[in-house]
Design a protein around this motif. Structure first.
Motif, PDB file in Angstrom:
ATOM      1  N   ILE A  24     -21.819  -8.959  57.952  1.00 47.43           N
ATOM      2  CA  ILE A  24     -22.166  -8.261  59.178  1.00 47.43           C
ATOM      3  C   ILE A  24     -23.395  -8.904  59.809  1.00 47.43           C
ATOM      4  O   ILE A  24     -23.382  -9.258  60.981  1.00 47.43           O
ATOM      5  N   GLU A  25     -24.464  -9.024  59.043  1.00 49.82           N
ATOM      6  CA  GLU A  25     -25.691  -9.703  59.461  1.00 49.82           C
ATOM      7  C   GLU A  25     -26.534  -9.983  58.236  1.00 49.82           C
ATOM      8  O   GLU A  25     -26.376  -9.333  57.203  1.00 49.82           O
ATOM      9  N   ASP A  26     -27.432 -10.937  58.312  1.00 46.99           N
ATOM     10  CA  ASP A  26     -28.319 -11.345  57.220  1.00 46.99           C
ATOM     11  C   ASP A  26     -27.785 -11.002  55.830  1.00 46.99           C
ATOM     12  O   ASP A  26     -26.948 -11.705  55.308  1.00 46.99           O
ATOM     13  N   ASP A  27     -28.277  -9.919  55.221  1.00 53.14           N
ATOM     14  CA  ASP A  27     -27.879  -9.542  53.863  1.00 53.14           C
ATOM     15  C   ASP A  27     -26.888  -8.381  53.835  1.00 53.14           C
ATOM     16  O   ASP A  27     -26.631  -7.815  52.781  1.00 53.14           O
ATOM     17  N   THR A  28     -26.325  -8.014  54.966  1.00 58.89           N
ATOM     18  CA  THR A  28     -25.404  -6.884  55.046  1.00 58.89           C
ATOM     19  C   THR A  28     -23.962  -7.381  55.098  1.00 58.89           C
ATOM     20  O   THR A  28     -23.622  -8.249  55.894  1.00 58.89           O
ATOM     21  N   SER A  62      -9.346  -0.557  47.158  1.00 60.66           N
ATOM     22  CA  SER A  62      -8.078   0.066  47.564  1.00 60.66           C
ATOM     23  C   SER A  62      -8.256   1.450  48.186  1.00 60.66           C
ATOM     24  O   SER A  62      -7.321   1.989  48.757  1.00 60.66           O
ATOM     25  N   THR A  63      -9.475   2.026  48.096  1.00 59.68           N
ATOM     26  CA  THR A  63      -9.692   3.381  48.615  1.00 59.68           C
ATOM     27  C   THR A  63     -10.484   3.434  49.912  1.00 59.68           C
ATOM     28  O   THR A  63     -10.588   4.491  50.517  1.00 59.68           O
ATOM     29  N   GLY A  64     -11.087   2.328  50.333  1.00 56.67           N
ATOM     30  CA  GLY A  64     -11.867   2.343  51.569  1.00 56.67           C
ATOM     31  C   GLY A  64     -12.877   1.217  51.643  1.00 56.67           C
ATOM     32  O   GLY A  64     -12.843   0.275  50.845  1.00 56.67           O
ATOM     33  N   THR A  65     -13.794   1.343  52.623  1.00 58.21           N
ATOM     34  CA  THR A  65     -14.824   0.319  52.832  1.00 58.21           C
ATOM     35  C   THR A  65     -16.209   0.965  52.857  1.00 58.21           C
ATOM     36  O   THR A  65     -16.352   2.143  53.182  1.00 58.21           O
ATOM     37  N   VAL A  66     -17.218   0.173  52.539  1.00 54.19           N
ATOM     38  CA  VAL A  66     -18.607   0.606  52.575  1.00 54.19           C
ATOM     39  C   VAL A  66     -19.468  -0.629  52.837  1.00 54.19           C
ATOM     40  O   VAL A  66     -19.082  -1.752  52.490  1.00 54.19           O
ATOM     41  N   TYR A  67     -20.617  -0.421  53.474  1.00 53.98           N
ATOM     42  CA  TYR A  67     -21.544  -1.529  53.695  1.00 53.98           C
ATOM     43  C   TYR A  67     -22.410  -1.716  52.459  1.00 53.98           C
ATOM     44  O   TYR A  67     -22.817  -0.747  51.809  1.00 53.98           O
ATOM     45  N   ILE A  68     -22.671  -2.978  52.137  1.00 53.88           N
ATOM     46  CA  ILE A  68     -23.545  -3.299  51.012  1.00 53.88           C
ATOM     47  C   ILE A  68     -24.669  -4.203  51.503  1.00 53.88           C
ATOM     48  O   ILE A  68     -24.487  -4.992  52.427  1.00 53.88           O
ATOM     49  N   ASP A  69     -25.829  -4.062  50.897  1.00 54.69           N
ATOM     50  CA  ASP A  69     -26.984  -4.899  51.183  1.00 54.69           C
ATOM     51  C   ASP A  69     -27.191  -5.776  49.954  1.00 54.69           C
ATOM     52  O   ASP A  69     -27.600  -5.279  48.906  1.00 54.69           O
ATOM     53  N   TYR A  86     -24.739   3.527  52.213  1.00 52.45           N
ATOM     54  CA  TYR A  86     -24.597   2.094  51.951  1.00 52.45           C
ATOM     55  C   TYR A  86     -25.133   1.827  50.563  1.00 52.45           C
ATOM     56  O   TYR A  86     -25.771   2.675  49.943  1.00 52.45           O
ATOM     57  N   LEU A  87     -24.846   0.638  50.039  1.00 49.28           N
ATOM     58  CA  LEU A  87     -25.220   0.287  48.672  1.00 49.28           C
ATOM     59  C   LEU A  87     -26.213  -0.871  48.673  1.00 49.28           C
ATOM     60  O   LEU A  87     -25.993  -1.870  49.360  1.00 49.28           O
ATOM     61  N   LYS A  88     -27.278  -0.740  47.911  1.00 49.36           N
ATOM     62  CA  LYS A  88     -28.238  -1.818  47.695  1.00 49.36           C
ATOM     63  C   LYS A  88     -27.852  -2.494  46.397  1.00 49.36           C
ATOM     64  O   LYS A  88     -27.993  -1.946  45.300  1.00 49.36           O
ATOM     65  N   VAL A  89     -27.295  -3.695  46.492  1.00 49.97           N
ATOM     66  CA  VAL A  89     -26.698  -4.400  45.357  1.00 49.97           C
ATOM     67  C   VAL A  89     -27.777  -4.958  44.428  1.00 49.97           C
ATOM     68  O   VAL A  89     -28.728  -5.581  44.880  1.00 49.97           O
ATOM     69  N   THR A  90     -27.590  -4.734  43.133  1.00 48.12           N
ATOM     70  CA  THR A  90     -28.490  -5.298  42.120  1.00 48.12           C
ATOM     71  C   THR A  90     -27.821  -6.432  41.348  1.00 48.12           C
ATOM     72  O   THR A  90     -28.501  -7.256  40.761  1.00 48.12           O
ATOM     73  N   ARG A  91     -26.477  -6.482  41.398  1.00 45.60           N
ATOM     74  CA  ARG A  91     -25.759  -7.509  40.628  1.00 45.60           C
ATOM     75  C   ARG A  91     -24.356  -7.706  41.179  1.00 45.60           C
ATOM     76  O   ARG A  91     -23.667  -6.739  41.480  1.00 45.60           O
TER      77      ARG A  91
END
Length: 130
Positions: free
Chosen positions: A73-77, A83-90, A121-126
């Motif tokens: 989407i942009e920079d780190d996003t 199979s159940t849907g979508t979500v934004y992750i950072d 949204y999710l802040k990814v650690t791994r």
């Protein structure tokens, strides 16, 4: 000097006694096999979470998801889909550990939940391969 020579002679002989105690011991019954969830050996707490449930998580909770990073989407996003849907992750560049994934590569994402409802949204650690 005699004591030092005696200790020096006995030292190599004592290692043989310790070396024979290791290895495989046959005849024992193995412990029961643990359930494996989301690639991790352990309890139900490490189970893979579908995207549709993420919006109901409390902020600050952790989740493990398997799916696809669909687009940037942009920079780190990024947009993440299962199979159940979508979500934004950072996801910062460090979470990729130098690996490059395409929209066709299935990934396992471990992340901290931020926001509630539609603003989740999710802040990814791994990020790993499943």
């Amino acid at each position: 000097m005699n004591k030092i020579a005696w200790v020096a002679m006995m030292l190599p002989l004592s290692f043989g006694a310790y070396a024979e105690t290791g290895g495989f011991e046959a005849g024992k019954t193995p412990p029961p096999q643990h359930k494996e969830d989301a690639g991790y050996k352990g309890s139900e707490d490490t189970a893979e979470t579908p995207v549709k449930l993420i919006k109901d998580f409390r902020p600050g909770g952790y989740a493990t998801l398997e799916g696809y990073i669909v687009k940037r989407i942009e920079d780190d996003t990024y947009q993440f889909r299962d199979s159940t849907g979508t979500v934004y992750i950072d996801a910062s560049p460090a979470t990729f550990k130098g690996k490059t994934y395409s929209a066709e590569d299935k990934v396992r994402v471990s992340a901290k939940v931020h926001g509630k409802g539609q603003a989740t949204y999710l802040k990814v650690t791994r990020i790993d391969e499943p």
